[in-house]
Scaffold this motif. Structure first.
Motif, mmCIF file in Angstrom:
data_model
loop_
_atom_site.group_PDB
_atom_site.id
_atom_site.type_symbol
_atom_site.label_atom_id
_atom_site.label_comp_id
_atom_site.label_asym_id
_atom_site.label_seq_id
_atom_site.Cartn_x
_atom_site.Cartn_y
_atom_site.Cartn_z
ATOM 1 N N MET A 1 0.839 -1.184 0.000
ATOM 2 C CA MET A 1 0.000 0.000 0.000
ATOM 3 C C MET A 1 0.886 1.251 0.000
ATOM 4 N N ILE A 2 0.553 2.211 -0.822
ATOM 5 C CA ILE A 2 1.402 3.402 -0.959
ATOM 6 C C ILE A 2 0.973 4.503 0.009
ATOM 7 N N VAL A 3 -0.342 4.673 0.152
ATOM 8 C CA VAL A 3 -0.820 5.689 1.101
ATOM 9 C C VAL A 3 -0.962 5.042 2.482
ATOM 10 N N THR A 4 -1.158 5.854 3.512
ATOM 11 C CA THR A 4 -1.287 5.304 4.864
ATOM 12 C C THR A 4 -2.594 4.523 5.000
ATOM 13 N N THR A 5 -2.651 3.701 6.024
ATOM 14 C CA THR A 5 -3.864 2.913 6.284
ATOM 15 C C THR A 5 -5.056 3.838 6.484
ATOM 16 N N ALA A 6 -4.813 4.968 7.162
ATOM 17 C CA ALA A 6 -5.919 5.898 7.431
ATOM 18 C C ALA A 6 -6.427 6.508 6.129
ATOM 19 N N VAL A 7 -5.503 6.882 5.258
ATOM 20 C CA VAL A 7 -5.921 7.468 3.966
ATOM 21 C C VAL A 7 -6.686 6.424 3.159
ATOM 22 N N ASP A 8 -6.173 5.199 3.154
ATOM 23 C CA ASP A 8 -6.832 4.136 2.402
ATOM 24 C C ASP A 8 -8.257 3.909 2.936
ATOM 25 N N ALA A 9 -8.397 3.883 4.254
ATOM 26 C CA ALA A 9 -9.717 3.660 4.857
ATOM 27 C C ALA A 9 -10.656 4.815 4.517
ATOM 28 N N TYR A 10 -10.102 6.032 4.522
ATOM 29 C CA TYR A 10 -10.922 7.202 4.191
ATOM 30 C C TYR A 10 -11.407 7.115 2.739
ATOM 31 N N LEU A 11 -10.482 6.792 1.832
ATOM 32 C CA LEU A 11 -10.863 6.670 0.418
ATOM 33 C C LEU A 11 -11.929 5.586 0.248
ATOM 34 N N SER A 162 3.871 -0.917 -5.287
ATOM 35 C CA SER A 162 3.651 -0.979 -3.825
ATOM 36 C C SER A 162 4.586 -0.063 -3.041
ATOM 37 N N GLY A 163 5.164 0.910 -3.699
ATOM 38 C CA GLY A 163 6.079 1.832 -3.016
ATOM 39 C C GLY A 163 7.538 1.411 -3.139
ATOM 40 N N THR A 164 7.790 0.199 -3.628
ATOM 41 C CA THR A 164 9.174 -0.292 -3.705
ATOM 42 C C THR A 164 10.015 0.529 -4.686
ATOM 43 N N VAL A 165 9.342 1.121 -5.685
ATOM 44 C CA VAL A 165 10.077 1.918 -6.677
ATOM 45 C C VAL A 165 10.735 3.126 -6.003
ATOM 46 N N ALA A 166 10.052 3.664 -4.996
ATOM 47 C CA ALA A 166 10.626 4.799 -4.261
ATOM 48 C C ALA A 166 11.771 4.332 -3.366
ATOM 49 N N GLU A 167 11.592 3.157 -2.776
ATOM 50 C CA GLU A 167 12.611 2.663 -1.845
ATOM 51 C C GLU A 167 13.801 2.053 -2.575
ATOM 52 N N GLY A 168 13.581 1.582 -3.806
ATOM 53 C CA GLY A 168 14.685 1.074 -4.634
ATOM 54 C C GLY A 168 15.076 -0.364 -4.356
ATOM 55 N N GLY A 170 13.532 -4.613 -3.726
ATOM 56 C CA GLY A 170 12.418 -5.544 -3.845
ATOM 57 C C GLY A 170 11.794 -5.879 -2.501
ATOM 58 N N ASP A 171 10.547 -6.432 -2.588
ATOM 59 C CA ASP A 171 9.824 -6.747 -1.351
ATOM 60 C C ASP A 171 9.346 -8.194 -1.336
ATOM 61 N N GLY A 172 9.926 -9.034 -2.225
ATOM 62 C CA GLY A 172 9.471 -10.419 -2.293
ATOM 63 C C GLY A 172 8.441 -10.595 -3.399
ATOM 64 N N HIS A 173 7.676 -9.551 -3.669
ATOM 65 C CA HIS A 173 6.735 -9.608 -4.805
ATOM 66 C C HIS A 173 7.390 -8.928 -6.010
ATOM 67 N N TRP A 174 7.713 -7.652 -5.848
ATOM 68 C CA TRP A 174 8.412 -6.919 -6.913
ATOM 69 C C TRP A 174 9.912 -7.166 -6.729
ATOM 70 N N THR A 175 10.592 -7.476 -7.835
ATOM 71 C CA THR A 175 12.021 -7.801 -7.749
ATOM 72 C C THR A 175 12.875 -6.544 -7.953
ATOM 73 N N ASP A 176 14.150 -6.650 -7.575
ATOM 74 C CA ASP A 176 15.069 -5.532 -7.783
ATOM 75 C C ASP A 176 15.126 -5.141 -9.262
#
Ligand SMILES: C[S@@+](CC[C@H](N)C(=O)[O-])C[C@H]1O[C@@H](n2cnc3c(N)ncnc32)[C@H](O)[C@@H]1O
Length: 212
Positions: A1-11, A162-168, A170-176
């Motif tokens: 999730m890219i936005v916070t849990t609160a933002v997601d719940a609000y949307l 999932s935000g990994t592009v910003a962090e640079g 992988g997260d197990g789903h998206w690879t480096d």
């Protein structure tokens, strides 16, 4: 999730209930693990098509037709969305859903590799939505750019992975590798002289650009 849990719940609290056909498509996608655009990305596509007054739209990656449905409903009178899919079962499912949703006359569904199909199209198109295999985005882009006229909108899904592009990393789903490719792709599109673009943190990250 890219936005916070609160933002997601609000949307989510603001989301309209899906109509019965869309709800069925979402249920099938959830059951079978088919990746589809979420409600906010769908709404963004609808708004972009409406803002452009789009009559001719091209899409890479129909899956079972969810994003196709959002766009088809927003087309100007007489408009059409040409959408490519290589998975036969998904292509046929999309046809059935779009028929039941009453927009099949506005959807030209092609069971074809977009890399071959795009090369056969003639522009200009008012809007393009890229949502196929991420490793092929650069190929789709090369083929779609010549099809877009002045004022056309380009939208590309999953550009933040999932935000990994910003962090640079992988997260197990998206690879480096996928992340490095996405970063290069985003840089390239945002540097195109003929386009003015930005990345929105909607859904999984949607790149939006307009042909000057
Ligand atoms: C993320 S899904 C598309 C989801 C759809 N846009 C939606 O939101 O409802 C990507 C789809 O692209 C299809 N695909 C992959 N490579 C393709 C290609 N070269 N040409 C056309 N479709 C392709 C896959 O089979 C898959 O169904």
């Amino acid at each position: 999730m890219i936005v916070t849990t609160a933002v997601d719940a609000y949307l989510e609290s603001l989301r309209p209930e899906p109509d019965p056909v869309l709800a069925e498509m979402q249920a099938q996608a959830a059951r079978e693990g088919i990746p589809i655009v979420g409600a906010e990305t769908g709404a963004l596509l609808r708004v972009l098509a409406l803002a452009r007054g789009a009559r001719r739209v091209v899409e890479v990656g129909t899956a079972i037709g969810v994003s196709t449905l959002y766009i088809a409903r927003a087309l100007a009178p007489g408009g059409v969305i040409v959408s490519f899919e290589i998975d036969e079962a998904r292509h046929h499912a999309a046809r059935g859903y779009l028929d039941r949703a009453g927009v099949l006359d506005r959807a030209e569904l092609r069971l074809q590799d977009a890399r071959a199909g795009l090369a056969e199209l003639r522009g200009p198109f008012d809007m393009a939505f890229l949502d196929g295999v991420k490793a092929q985005y650069a190929d789709y882009l090369d083929l779609v750019l010549p099809l877009l006229g002045t004022g056309a909108v380009l939208a590309v899904d999953n550009v933040l992975m999932s935000g990994t592009v910003a962090e640079g990393a992988g997260d197990g789903h998206w690879t480096d590798d996928q992340i490095a490719t996405a970063r290069a792709f985003n840089q390239r599109v945002l540097s195109l002289e003929q386009f003015d673009g930005t990345i929105t943190p909607v859904g999984d990250g949607v790149l939006v650009a307009v042909h000057r």
